[in-house]
Each structure stands twice: as structure tokens, then as C-alpha cells.
Design a protein around this motif. Structure first.
Motif, PDB file in Angstrom:
ATOM      1  N   HIS A 228       0.789  -1.236   0.000  1.00 25.39           N
ATOM      2  CA  HIS A 228       0.000   0.000   0.000  1.00 25.39           C
ATOM      3  C   HIS A 228       0.821   1.285   0.000  1.00 25.39           C
ATOM      4  O   HIS A 228       0.243   2.377   0.071  1.00 25.39           O
ATOM      5  CB  HIS A 228      -0.932   0.011   1.217  1.00 25.39           C
ATOM      6  CG  HIS A 228      -1.939  -1.098   1.216  1.00 25.39           C
ATOM      7  ND1 HIS A 228      -2.984  -1.150   0.322  1.00 25.39           N
ATOM      8  CD2 HIS A 228      -2.040  -2.212   1.994  1.00 25.39           C
ATOM      9  CE1 HIS A 228      -3.711  -2.243   0.545  1.00 25.39           C
ATOM     10  NE2 HIS A 228      -3.153  -2.904   1.558  1.00 25.39           N
ATOM     11  N   LYS A 234      -4.808   5.484   0.745  1.00 31.89           N
ATOM     12  CA  LYS A 234      -4.355   5.055   2.070  1.00 31.89           C
ATOM     13  C   LYS A 234      -3.128   5.827   2.532  1.00 31.89           C
ATOM     14  O   LYS A 234      -2.392   5.352   3.410  1.00 31.89           O
ATOM     15  CB  LYS A 234      -4.034   3.552   2.050  1.00 31.89           C
ATOM     16  CG  LYS A 234      -5.245   2.644   1.846  1.00 31.89           C
ATOM     17  CD  LYS A 234      -4.855   1.181   1.933  1.00 31.89           C
ATOM     18  CE  LYS A 234      -6.047   0.273   1.729  1.00 31.89           C
ATOM     19  NZ  LYS A 234      -6.999   0.317   2.847  1.00 31.89           N
ATOM     20  N   ALA A 237      -2.782   6.440   6.286  1.00 31.03           N
ATOM     21  CA  ALA A 237      -2.411   5.218   6.995  1.00 31.03           C
ATOM     22  C   ALA A 237      -0.956   4.850   6.728  1.00 31.03           C
ATOM     23  O   ALA A 237      -0.236   4.435   7.639  1.00 31.03           O
ATOM     24  CB  ALA A 237      -3.335   4.072   6.577  1.00 31.03           C
TER      25      ALA A 237
END
Length: 307
Positions: A228, A234, A237
């Protein structure tokens, strides 16, 4: 740059109370890495306490790992130690014959610390000549001392088509960028970064993946980051994971690899704390408290990010 990134764990070596290799725990450790999503394994490395194993133990443990992996992922393993080049070449052949994907060369054993880069490079080329067609990798191991490969020389090595893997420990993103620039045309070559302080930047720059001790605490987190790191949905995160790895760096390095064994043990994994290394810090109560807090911090992160 857009290829999937891979996590290659530097494998721990479990020991029994009498300090013989605990093969039952080692088999479970293999499955732990693979279940987490590792795309390869680095056996017989510093985390495996390789300098404290006999050559027979090295070969036996590598053979065990190869057989238990059974072709599910590639396995690389160290094959050079403090011997004349001809003897190193002989052991490289023995390791390769076990079925590894590449045999890893320790850069700090290709020349003494006071020898020049020219002498180092000459020795590397001589070793390549002695090992014929065997695919090799290079590991800038901090023991016996850290010898970095010059980016231009790494480029020349990658052009030969035999050098597939490089574990970078330069801790220098500019140095990594220059290595990547010099090896960009070789699709078979992969640079794997060990330094998690700039993990995301390294992946974005084009490294093939990560090969770090943090994967011996929470391998699934390193796999998540490889999957990711460039996901535009994302990024918050991803930044949080990068910050977590950066701020928790010190506690994970102290008393390692015993600390990683303690962390896994506290999480329910069947591994003893025994180690053959005599040169590491004591796993005292204060260190255990910090590792317990690391576990709590990680569980919180994991829950919030749904990892």
C-alpha cells in the motif's frame, strides 16, 4: 518502479535449551513468514546468528528450510565467510546445490576494512569468476564491518546477469537512489532496503522491497506497507505506519535478536529466548517492559488501520 514490492524476512534461528537448532520452531517460523505474505526468505543471515553456526549447521538448516518451503517462494542464503576466496567459492557451491535461488556474499568479507575499494572490487570479480554460473546477491552486513558497494560497481555487477539480490544497509536514501539509477535496466535485479526510517521513500524510488528486522516482530505490517505504500487512498495510513516504524526503531534493535524472540513468544508463538550470541545487550526487565509496550502500540495501530 511499478512492480509489486516484496518483503524478504531475515530469518531468526530458534534454539533449544542446549543451544542446538530447534527445527520444530523453525518450521513454524517459516509458516509464520509465509502466512504473513513474505515473497521470499533470507536464510543463514545475521538474524539467524550465522557467525555462531558451524558450516554443517548452516547447510543442514538451509536444506531444511528449502525442503519445508517446497518451492512456494525463493530462498536466498549466505555462503561466504572469513576464508580465502577459493574456499568461499567452494562453500558457495555447496549452498547453491541445496536449491537456493541466490547465494549471498557478505561485502565486509570481500576485503579487510583497511583495503581500498579497488581491492574490494577486484576480489568480488575474482569470486564471480570462481563461482561460474551461480547467481549471487550482496549483503552489506554490519559484521565484521559495513562495506558499502559503490553504485557504479553494483551497476556493472547487475549487467552480468548473475547478481539478483542486494540488501542495502547504507541508511542513505541518496546512496540508494544512485544504486537504483545504475541498475534500472536489469529486470532480474532487486535492491531490498533494510532501513525502515525511509521505507516508503525507498519503495517509491524503485527498490524491489524490504528486508528488515522489523519483519521479525510484525511481518504482516511490512507486507501491508509493501502492498500500500503508493495507494493514494491510504496515504494517511501509510504515513502513520512509516512514523510507527521510525519511532519504534530503538526498542526493536536493542537486545536483538533475543528481543524479537521475546516479542513473538509473548504473542503466543512457540519460540524460546535462547541465543548463541554473546555480543548483544541483556534482555532485562526494563527491555521487556518496552517490548510489551511495543506490542500494545502495534495492536492499537493494527486495529485502527484494520491491518
Amino acid at each position: 518502479m511499478n512492480k509489486p514490492k516484496k518483503f524478504i524476512p531475515v530469518m531468526l534461528m530458534p534454539f533449544q535449551e542446549n543451544l542446538s537448532i530447534d527445527y520444530e520452531a523453525l518450521e513454524k517460523l517459516i509458516e509464520l513468514y509465509l502466512k504473513a505474505g513474505a515473497k521470499g526468505l533470507f536464510a543463514n543471515c545475521l538474524s539467524s546468528e550465522m557467525f555462531d553456526l558451524s558450516k554443517d549447521e548452516m547447510l543442514e538448516s538451509i536444506d531444511f528450510i528449502i525442503k519445508k518451503v517446497h518451492g512456494r517462494v525463493p530462498v536466498v542464503a549466505t555462503g561466504t565467510f572469513d576464508e580465502p576466496l577459493e574456499r568461499q567459492a567452494e562453500f558457495i557451491r555447496k549452498v547453491y546445490d541445496l536449491g537456493v535461488d541466490s547465494v549471498i556474499v557478505i561485502t565486509g568479507l570481500m576485503a579487510t576494512e583497511d583495503q581500498s575499494n579497488e581491492e574490494f572490487e577486484q576480489n568480488v570479480l575474482q569470486l564471480l569468476n570462481l563461482t561460474k554460473e551461480i547467481p549471487l546477491g550482496f549483503y552489506e552486513c554490519p559484521v565484521p564491518y559495513k562495506r558499502l558497494i559503490a553504485p557504479e560497481f553494483l551497476g556493472k555487477l547487475s549487467e552480468l546477469g548473475r547478481v539478483k539480490y542486494h540488501k542495502d544497509t547504507s541508511l542513505d536514501l541518496d546512496h540508494i537512489n544512485r544504486k537504483l539509477a545504475n541498475t534500472v535496466d536489469n529486470a532480474q535485479f532487486g535492491l531490498f532496503d533494510a532501513y525502515m526510517v525511509h521505507a516508503v521513500d525507498s519503495l517509491l524510488a524503485g527498490s524491489a522491497g524490504l528486508s528488515c528486522i522489523q519483519g521479525n516482530y510484525f511481518p504482516e505490517l511490512i507486507v501491508w506497507l509493501c502492498n500500500h505504500y503508493d495507494d493514494v487512498h491510504k496515504q494517511e495510513a501509510v504515513n502513520e505506519v512509516q512514523d510507527f516504524l521510525r519511532t519504534q526503531m530503538e526498542v526493536m534493535h536493542y537486545a536483538y535478536p533475543t528481543a524479537a524472540k521475546y516479542y513473538l513468544q509473548q504473542g503466543g508463538f512457540p519460540i524460546a529466548l535462547h541465543t548463541r550470541r554473546m555480543d548483544i545487550e541483556e534482555l532485562d526487565e526494563q527491555t521487556k517492559t518496552k517490548l510489551d509496550q511495543l506490542s500494545l502500540n502495534y495492536q492499537d495501530l493494527k486495529m485502527r488501520l484494520q491491518i
